[in-house]
Design an enzyme around this catalytic site. Structure first.
Site, PDB file in Angstrom:
ATOM      1  NE  ARG A  32      65.398  87.537 -44.983  1.00 53.21           N
ATOM      2  CZ  ARG A  32      65.458  88.209 -43.826  1.00 53.21           C
ATOM      3  NH1 ARG A  32      65.222  89.516 -43.780  1.00 53.21           N
ATOM      4  NH2 ARG A  32      65.756  87.585 -42.706  1.00 53.21           N
ATOM      5  CE1 TYR A  72      66.230  98.173 -40.836  1.00 51.84           C
ATOM      6  CE2 TYR A  72      67.420  96.331 -39.872  1.00 51.84           C
ATOM      7  CZ  TYR A  72      66.366  96.813 -40.618  1.00 51.84           C
ATOM      8  OH  TYR A  72      65.455  95.945 -41.153  1.00 51.84           O
ATOM      9  CG  HIS A  76      61.887  87.167 -38.986  1.00 51.27           C
ATOM     10  ND1 HIS A  76      62.432  87.711 -40.128  1.00 51.27           N
ATOM     11  CD2 HIS A  76      61.890  88.171 -38.082  1.00 51.27           C
ATOM     12  CE1 HIS A  76      62.733  88.989 -39.919  1.00 51.27           C
ATOM     13  NE2 HIS A  76      62.410  89.291 -38.684  1.00 51.27           N
ATOM     14  CD  GLU A 131      67.959  91.629 -37.013  1.00 47.33           C
ATOM     15  OE1 GLU A 131      67.562  91.901 -35.874  1.00 47.33           O
ATOM     16  OE2 GLU A 131      68.026  92.463 -37.926  1.00 47.33           O
ATOM     17  CG  ASN A 145      68.947  91.713 -41.413  1.00 39.83           C
ATOM     18  OD1 ASN A 145      69.030  91.328 -42.577  1.00 39.83           O
ATOM     19  ND2 ASN A 145      68.099  91.182 -40.548  1.00 39.83           N
ATOM     20  CD  GLU A 148      65.402  92.466 -41.729  1.00 43.53           C
ATOM     21  OE1 GLU A 148      65.509  93.389 -40.894  1.00 43.53           O
ATOM     22  OE2 GLU A 148      64.960  91.346 -41.460  1.00 43.53           O
TER      23      GLU A 148
HETATM   24  C1  GCO Z   1      64.931  92.628 -37.641  1.00 46.85           C
HETATM   25  C2  GCO Z   1      63.856  92.346 -38.143  1.00 46.85           C
HETATM   26  C3  GCO Z   1      62.727  93.131 -38.574  1.00 46.85           C
HETATM   27  C4  GCO Z   1      62.515  94.495 -37.969  1.00 46.85           C
HETATM   28  C5  GCO Z   1      63.422  95.515 -38.582  1.00 46.85           C
HETATM   29  C6  GCO Z   1      63.211  96.915 -38.067  1.00 46.85           C
HETATM   30  O1  GCO Z   1      65.488  91.664 -38.251  1.00 46.85           O
HETATM   31  O2  GCO Z   1      65.169  93.326 -36.687  1.00 46.85           O
HETATM   32  O3  GCO Z   1      64.133  91.422 -39.136  1.00 46.85           O
HETATM   33  O4  GCO Z   1      61.763  92.232 -38.174  1.00 46.85           O
HETATM   34  O5  GCO Z   1      61.219  94.853 -38.191  1.00 46.85           O
HETATM   35  O6  GCO Z   1      64.753  95.178 -38.331  1.00 46.85           O
HETATM   36  O7  GCO Z   1      63.448  96.989 -36.696  1.00 46.85           O
END
Ligand code: GCO
Length: 479
Positions: free
Chosen positions: A84, A304, A128, A174, A302, A375
């Site tokens: 990607r 985290y 992006h 995002e 995505n 992600e």
């Molecule tokens: C995000 C981004 C990435 C970041 C990653 C870590 O979508 O926030 O796609 O560009 O680098 O999430 O913070």
């Protein structure tokens, strides 16, 4: 050299499930003024003193623009099913509209061919965050409706050029950050701090998404190509039952502000009410919501960390800021760092169960819409071990590898419980430009030495290559 550290578990993924790694143009390409590329808002922002850590810019980044052939070989050595990447709009259209830069388009066309030649399917993000600076100057960027229509023409141009080969298309990545961080808090480019502007950006991103989906469908010719959007849907947990109101508020502004128009054709009523003191939403014109609401083949997610929230007991409506805070309404809540969690170098709590729950919840909210984790990954302070027995340097990033093991397993567990997930992509293939934080945090499964630009695959990349090859989750041998 890592082989003896990897063992095999028995969590097996179904045939057709894809594994891959992700990047974004401004974070890796460099070559900022090469090959006819025009400036983006991230060039301007990163070159403005005080905006990024240590004044870091993406001028060179990982120099992927000049090292693309070697990078492709590296991807092939990791057995990736998919890769990607995002397209730099201002490389393809230097002022965002009008003339196309053939060299820019050729760079991406060659990248796609290079992937396909190595058996890797291309997954393309159109936006992006690196909006052409000219669109910011001429239309106020995403504050302006014109930018949504410029995005439609850009999508059509790129779709016509690559639409015979790209497997998966995403309009935005995002839009949360794009709008609230770019135009509301000002932490990201273009650095505007006004909540009303952020909400305009939200709407124009939603509109641009719909216009671009329709444009892509007009021009792409690969019969099984899929069209998607990538959202960082927040997994929100209220600290106590009394804090549910805080969770609702964040869910409205962060999640449903995008899933509402894109997937249901309406802004949620509670969002409109919550934000009434910032804007009257008169920038939403008749017919817009029908445009935003396009059928999608896939929802990119995505993930985290989990966001733990509670109601801010000290909130005073009389002093509420009209901008410069994280998002409209953010003073009403507190984002709590709960005790006892292991954390990454970003300070983000490690909670793989949050990914399982997020995927299950999305399957419940949007039945029939397949999901893909676009992600997931972690920054850690890597240690480089000099010259091992083979003479090569190595990075034994056990922490990142364990993060990936637990999160890939969390996806597996969501699937066993009924979530419709089609793939998992690690963020990121390389250490890279982490936006306002510059080159501090390292998210890569491949290390980049920013002095020499040398690439060193980390332990996590070996683990990932094994995952891609075997479709079962490898473990780490205790030793
Ligand atoms: C995000 C981004 C990435 C970041 C990653 C870590 O979508 O926030 O796609 O560009 O680098 O999430 O913070």
């Amino acid at each position: 050299m890592y082989d003896d550290q990897i063992t095999h578990g028995n969590l097996e993924f179904p045939p057709g499930f894809v594994f891959g790694a992700a990047t974004a143009a401004y974070q890796i390409e460099g070559g900022a003024t090469d090959g006819g590329r025009g400036p983006s808002i991230w060039d301007t922002f990163s070159h403005t003193p005080g905006k990024t850590a240590a004044g870091a810019t993406g001028d060179v980044a990982t120099d992927h623009f000049h090292r693309v052939e070697d990078d492709l070989d590296l991807m092939a050595s990791l057995n990736l099913d998919v890769y990607r990447f995002s397209i730099s709009w201002s490389r393809v259209m230097p002022t965002g509209e009008g003339d196309v830069n053939p060299q820019g388009l050729a760079f991406y066309s060659d990248l796609v061919d290079g992937l396909l030649a190595r058996g890797i399917k291309p997954v393309v993000t159109l936006n992006h965050w690196d909006l052409p600076q000219a669109l910011e100057d001429n239309y106020g960027g995403w504050r302006g409706r014109e930018t949504a229509y410029a995005f439609e023409r850009y999508a059509e141009t790129v779709g016509a050029a690559l639409g015979d080969r790209v497997a998966i298309w995403s309009t935005h990545n995002e839009p949360w950050n794009n709008s609230y961080s770019g135009y509301g808090s000002g932490a990201f480019a273009p650095g505007i701090s006004r909540h009303e502007d952020a909400l305009k950006a939200v709407h124009h991103l939603n509109l641009a998404h719909g216009l671009a989906v329709a444009a892509l469908r007009r021009v792409i010719t690969k019969p099984d190509a899929q069209v998607s959007v990538v959202l960082n849907i927040f997994r929100i947990e209220a600290l106590t039952p009394q804090d549910e109101e805080a969770a609702r508020l964040v869910d409205a502004v962060a999640n449903r502000a995008f899933t509402g128009p894109m997937l249901r054709g309406a802004y949620p009523q509670d969002l409109l009410e919550d934000t009434r003191r910032f804007t009257d939403w008169s920038f939403v014109l008749p017919g817009d919501l029908e445009i935003c609401h396009q059928p999608l083949d896939l929802l990119g997610v995505n993930y985290y960390e989990v966001m733990h929230v509670r109601v801010n007991p000290d909130f005073d409506p009389a002093t509420e800021a009209m901008g410069g805070t994280d998002f409209p309404g953010s003073e009403r809540i507190e984002n709590v760092k709960v005790d006892g969690l292991e954390r990454t170098a970003m300070g983000w709590g490690i909670e793989p169960h949050g990914l399982t729950e997020l995927l299950l919840d999305l399957t419940k909210q949007f039945p029939g819409l397949p999901l893909m984790v676009m992600e997931n990954g972690a920054a850690f302070d890597d240690v480089v071990l000099e010259a091992g027995p083979g003479g090569d340097r190595s990075v034994l990033d056990v922490d990142r590898t364990q993060y990936l093991i637990s999160h890939v397993s969390a996806v597996h567990s969501a699937m066993l419980r009924g979530a419709d997930v089609k793939g998992y992509l690690a963020w990121s293939l390389f250490d890279n430009f982490e936006w306002a934080l510059g080159y501090g945090p390292r998210f890569g499964i491949v290390r980049v030495d920013y002095d020499t630009l040398e690439r060193t695959p980390k332990l996590s990349s070996r683990w990932f290559a094994e995952l891609c090859a075997t479709r079962t989750v490898p473990g780490l041998r205790e030793a």
